[in-house]
Motif scaffolding. Structure first.
Motif, short mmCIF file in Angstrom:
data_model
loop_
_atom_site.label_atom_id
_atom_site.label_comp_id
_atom_site.label_asym_id
_atom_site.label_seq_id
_atom_site.Cartn_x
_atom_site.Cartn_y
_atom_site.Cartn_z
N GLU A 235 60.08 61.60 61.03
CA GLU A 235 61.33 61.36 60.29
C GLU A 235 61.76 62.66 59.47
OE1 GLU A 235 61.91 58.63 56.35
OE2 GLU A 235 60.24 58.04 57.50
N ARG B 157 56.80 63.11 57.63
CA ARG B 157 58.24 63.26 56.82
C ARG B 157 58.52 64.68 56.72
NH1 ARG B 157 60.92 60.00 52.16
NH2 ARG B 157 62.88 60.80 52.31
N THR C 238 64.58 64.41 56.98
CA THR C 238 65.38 64.28 55.84
C THR C 238 66.34 65.60 55.70
OG1 THR C 238 64.12 62.64 54.85
CG2 THR C 238 65.66 63.69 53.62
N VAL D 188 68.31 68.05 53.43
CA VAL D 188 68.42 68.27 51.87
C VAL D 188 69.37 69.49 51.63
CG1 VAL D 188 67.39 68.43 49.73
CG2 VAL D 188 65.93 67.43 51.48
N VAL E 47 63.24 63.63 46.80
CA VAL E 47 62.21 63.47 48.04
C VAL E 47 61.09 64.50 48.00
CG1 VAL E 47 63.99 62.66 49.68
CG2 VAL E 47 63.69 64.94 49.24
N ALA F 293 68.64 62.04 61.85
CA ALA F 293 68.19 62.42 60.28
C ALA F 293 68.94 61.62 59.36
CB ALA F 293 68.24 63.76 60.14
N GLN F 294 68.23 61.45 58.10
CA GLN F 294 68.95 60.92 56.95
C GLN F 294 69.38 62.23 56.03
OE1 GLN F 294 66.12 58.82 54.47
NE2 GLN F 294 64.96 58.56 56.19
N ALA F 295 70.07 62.20 55.01
CA ALA F 295 70.42 63.24 54.20
C ALA F 295 70.42 62.99 52.67
CB ALA F 295 71.81 63.84 54.72
N THR F 296 70.20 63.84 51.89
CA THR F 296 70.26 63.62 50.59
C THR F 296 70.50 64.96 49.86
OG1 THR F 296 69.11 63.20 48.52
CG2 THR F 296 67.78 64.07 50.24
N GLY G 143 61.17 67.50 55.74
CA GLY G 143 62.71 67.66 54.90
C GLY G 143 62.92 69.24 55.35
#
Ligand code: NCD
Length: 332
Positions: A197, A171, A199, A201, A225, A216-219, A173
């Motif tokens: 994977e 993972r 993420t 940020v 995370v 990708a996912q985002a936060t 980031g």
């Protein structure tokens, strides 16, 4: 009348030009250049007689020096162009500048430009192989390759096994100015092609308006995370591309998104810290966090030479090239 350059597959404009197999081939070639770099004379004759031109229309320290070192280690001749000391200052167009350099007979042009798409445009004006050394906020493929290589190397040292380009289960980031970062675009592509994977940020203002097509996912919450990340990849605020205008306050940014000493202490015990440089200590990373053993920043720079040697070798050594530069052919 100038003929168009070689087909797209002969250039390196995007990580997508390589795909997973191409990335893996570059990683394996870089392994052999690692062996070459440990020799007393870290040089092979693979590109003797070829000329590599570095055309930097935007500031750079490590990328330019790294490409030039890589080209010299392959025994290529290097032609170095800087926009600020060129006839561009007298009003010459980009096209005339490229065609002038092309007329001198170069085999590769390594191009950095503040505008996205310039390296692709340059392919129409030269018969040389074109390598993208960073274009606007579009891509920076060799940065992504050296980052993949650095992670692969760190994981294999830790696991004690053969290096593998398979990053599945990892993972990663990517933290900071995603919106204006070419490094983010190339790295998301490369990391996800290798199975990681990803993420993103960032504060909402520093994310692209749409993440459609981003694997990708985002936060907006680093703290949510942080403890799950295997790699924390920090990005500089791209002030030259309006990054800072969208931030109310750099101190606040540091307290919400910076890798502070306190956050570094909460990372997984074997998490890796990365940054493409230049690092702005006190903004995206606290000075002490940059010095931790987990920080791979210096290694990233060192590996940049190996990966750029691999890329130049792959594109320029020709169809009859050996699979890897062998140890039997050192240059005196
Ligand atoms: C990056 C760049 O220029 O895109 N630097 C680099 O090439 N090592 C990242 C940056 O400038 O923030």
């Amino acid at each position: 009348m100038r003929v168009a350059g070689p087909p797209a597959r002969d250039h390196l404009l995007s990580v997508a030009d390589l795909g997973r197999e191409g990335i893996d081939e570059v990683m394996r070639l870089a392994d052999s250049f690692k062996e070459v770099s440990a020799r007393p004379i870290p040089k092979v004759p693979a590109l003797r007689g070829k000329t590599v031109a570095t055309l930097f229309f935007e500031a750079s320290t490590r990328t330019r020096l790294s490409f030039e070192t890589a080209a010299r280690r392959l025994s290529a001749d290097v032609m170095s162009f800087s926009a600020s000391t060129s006839s561009l200052e007298k009003g010459e167009s980009l096209r005339d500048t490229i065609e002038t350099i092309d007329a001198m007979g170069v085999d590769a042009m390594v191009v950095r430009h503040r505008s996205s798409g310039v390296p692709a445009q340059v392919t129409a004006w030269t018969s040389a192989v074109v390598l993208n050394a960073g274009d606007g906020q579009h891509e920076h493929p060799t940065q992504a390759l050296l980052d993949c290589y650095t992670i692969r190397e760190a994981l294999s040292e830790r696991g004690g096994g053969e290096p593998s380009s398979d990053l599945s289960g990892l993972r990663i980031g990517i933290v900071g100015d995603i919106r204006f970062s070419r490094v983010a675009r190339s790295n998301v592509l490369a990391f996800s092609l290798l199975g990681a994977e990803v993420t993103l940020v960032a504060p909402r203002t520093l994310l692209p308006s749409s993440l459609e097509g981003w694997p990708a996912q985002a936060t907006p919450e680093l703290d949510s995370v942080l403890e799950e990340l295997d790699v924390v990849y920090l990005l500089r605020i791209q002030t030259e591309r309006a990054g800072q205008v969208l931030l109310p306050d750099l101190d606040e940014y540091h307290s919400r998104f910076g890798l502070t000493r306190e956050r570094a202490a909460r990372l997984k015990p074997d998490a890796l810290i990365m940054h493409p440089g230049p690092m702005i200590r006190g903004v995206e990373i606290a000075p002490e966090a940059a010095e931790l053993p987990a920080s791979l920043v210096t290694r990233q720079v060192r590996n940049g030479v190996l990966v750029r040697s691999a890329v130049l070798f792959r594109l320029l050594a020709g169809p009859g090239r050996p699979a890897v530069p062998t140890g039997e052919d050192p240059v005196a």
